[in-house]
Design a protein around this motif. Structure first.
Motif: not given
Length: 144
Positions: A62-66, A88-90, A80-83
Motif C-alpha cells: 500500500l505504501y508503494y501504491k500510494h 483504501s478509505w473504505i 487533503p484526503f486524497s493521500f
C-alpha cells in the motif's frame, strides 16, 4: 480546489495518519498486554509474526501504491484526503469498525487482542515512517 494541498503535504499527512492510527492501536495493545501478562516471550514472537505478515504482505504494498499515486498527481492543489484512494478509505473505515465491534462485544480474547494489536500497530507506524521518509528524501524535487 480552494483548500487543496500539494503532494508534499499529502505525503506528510499520509505518514501522520498511519503513525497516529498505529499509536492508538499500540496503546490498546499495550493495555490489553498488561492485563494478560503471561508468556511474554511467546507473545513477543506472535506479535512479530503479525507485524511481518501485515507489513510485508499488506502495508508495504500500500505504501508503494500510494506514494506512486501521489507522485503522479498533476495538480498543485489536491484534496487533503486524497493521500488514500476511495478503496483504501473504505477499507480503513471497515477495519476501524470491525476493531471497535470486536472489542465492544468481546468477540476475541484479550490475549489475542494484545498480540494482534501490538504487531499490527508496529507495522502501521513503520509504514507511516516510510511515508515521512519518502517525503524527506524527495522534498527538494517537489520544489522544482
Amino acid at each position: 480546489m480552494k483548500y487543496g494541498v500539494n503532494r508534499q503535504i499529502l505525503l506528510i499527512t499520509a505518514g501522520a495518519v498511519w503513525i497516529i492510527a498505529g499509536a492508538n492501536i499500540l496503546r490498546i495493545g499495550i493495555v490489553t498486554w498488561l492485563n494478560t501478562s503471561q508468556d511474554w516471550m511467546f507473545k513477543i514472537g506472535e506479535a512479530t509474526v503479525v507485524f511481518l505478515l501485515f507489513f510485508v504482505l499488506v502495508f508495504r504494498r500500500l505504501y508503494y501504491k500510494h506514494t506512486q499515486r501521489i507522485e503522479q498527481k498533476k495538480e498543485r492543489r489536491n484534496c487533503p484526503f486524497s493521500f488514500f484512494d476511495v478503496k483504501s478509505w473504505i477499507t480503513m473505515i471497515f477495519m476501524i469498525s470491525l476493531g471497535i465491534t470486536i472489542r465492544s462485544f468481546h468477540l476475541l480474547p484479550e490475549t489475542f487482542i494484545s498480540v494482534f494489536y501490538t504487531g499490527l500497530s508496529i507495522a502501521l507506524i513503520l509504514t507511516g515512517v516510510l511515508f515521512i521518509r519518502y517525503w524527506w528524501i524527495r522534498r527538494k524535487t517537489f520544489a522544482s
